[in-house]
Write an enzyme that holds these catalytic residues in place. Structure first.
Site, PDB file in Angstrom:
ATOM      1  N   SER A   1     -57.452  36.378  18.027  1.00  0.00           N
ATOM      2  CA  SER A   1     -56.744  37.225  17.063  1.00  0.00           C
ATOM      3  C   SER A   1     -56.284  38.530  17.697  1.00  0.00           C
ATOM      4  CB  SER A   1     -57.623  37.518  15.846  1.00  0.00           C
ATOM      5  OG  SER A   1     -57.752  36.368  15.046  1.00  0.00           O
TER       6      SER A   1
ATOM      7  N   HIS B   1     -59.556  34.564   7.944  1.00  0.00           N
ATOM      8  CA  HIS B   1     -58.559  35.238   8.785  1.00  0.00           C
ATOM      9  C   HIS B   1     -58.584  36.739   8.548  1.00  0.00           C
ATOM     10  CE1 HIS B   1     -56.386  31.947  10.768  1.00  0.00           C
ATOM     11  NE2 HIS B   1     -57.049  31.258   9.850  1.00  0.00           N
ATOM     12  N   PRO B   2     -58.457  37.492   9.624  1.00  0.00           N
ATOM     13  CA  PRO B   2     -58.501  38.954   9.484  1.00  0.00           C
ATOM     14  C   PRO B   2     -57.201  39.501   8.906  1.00  0.00           C
ATOM     15  CG  PRO B   2     -57.976  38.378  11.738  1.00  0.00           C
ATOM     16  CD  PRO B   2     -58.268  37.074  11.017  1.00  0.00           C
TER      17      PRO B   2
ATOM     18  N   GLU C   1     -53.211  37.733  19.745  1.00  0.00           N
ATOM     19  CA  GLU C   1     -52.083  37.400  18.886  1.00  0.00           C
ATOM     20  C   GLU C   1     -51.501  38.652  18.232  1.00  0.00           C
ATOM     21  OE1 GLU C   1     -54.074  33.034  18.038  1.00  0.00           O
ATOM     22  OE2 GLU C   1     -54.223  34.596  16.495  1.00  0.00           O
ATOM     23  N   GLN C   2     -52.373  39.500  17.697  1.00  0.00           N
ATOM     24  CA  GLN C   2     -51.883  40.715  17.048  1.00  0.00           C
ATOM     25  C   GLN C   2     -51.258  41.675  18.064  1.00  0.00           C
ATOM     26  OE1 GLN C   2     -54.074  42.597  13.887  1.00  0.00           O
ATOM     27  NE2 GLN C   2     -55.035  40.673  13.256  1.00  0.00           N
TER      28      GLN C   2
END
Length: 173
Positions: A90, A73-74, A93-94
């Site tokens: 991602s 995960h980042p 989401e971010q």
């Protein structure tokens, strides 16, 4: 469930394992082995049943595999976000949590919290950001820094399961 979700699940249930993995391999961040291992649980009568099979694959994995999953995960608003190398999921989401709109001060706070978390636990902070603001996320990092390593490891896996649920519903519902 909608007729389109029923049709999508029916189609998924009929796919070969390689095709199934190609379709769902990114539900768990950079960890296609989760989809590969859950394929055997077909047919999937619901999105929840598919999710449960995938979560079972994750929870039955070795601790080393689970750690690799967490580490896949980042970092939130980290170097991958800055360089544009996040996965599409991602990134969305971010962005949805407003992490792309941090002020310089907020970004500094978030990066400082990320660094403290990484130093304490040896893996990145993982949280299902959907429905949370950047302020709630930063507060969650601060609160979770108080956890012991075993609790935090389990918390990350729970958050990863929630992320996967959101991703499955976005893809299939």
């Amino acid at each position: 469930m909608t007729p389109s979700a029923d049709a999508a699940l029916s189609t998924l249930s009929e796919l070969s394992q390689p095709d199934f993995v190609a379709r769902l391999g990114d539900i768990f961040e950079h960890s296609p082995w989760v989809a590969e291992r859950s394929w055997h649980a077909r047919p999937f009568p619901s999105i929840d049943a598919l999710h449960a099979a995938m979560v079972t694959a994750m929870t039955e994995a070795s601790e080393a595999e689970q750690l690799a999953l967490i580490r896949a995960h980042p970092e939130l608003a980290g170097k991958e976000a800055a360089s544009g190398t996040l996965t599409a999921a991602s990134t969305g989401e971010q962005r949805g949590a407003g992490l792309d709109q941090c002020s310089a001060e907020e970004l500094q706070r978030l990066r400082s919290l990320n660094a403290a978390y990484q130093e304490r636990f040896g893996f990145p902070f993982v949280i299902a950001v959907k429905g949370r603001s950047r302020y709630q996320i930063m507060d969650a990092i601060e609160a979770r820094l108080q956890n012991d390593a075993q609790k935090e490891f389990a918390t990350c896996l729970g958050e990863i399961a929630q992320i996967a649920r959101f991703r499955l519903y976005a893809l299939l519902a």
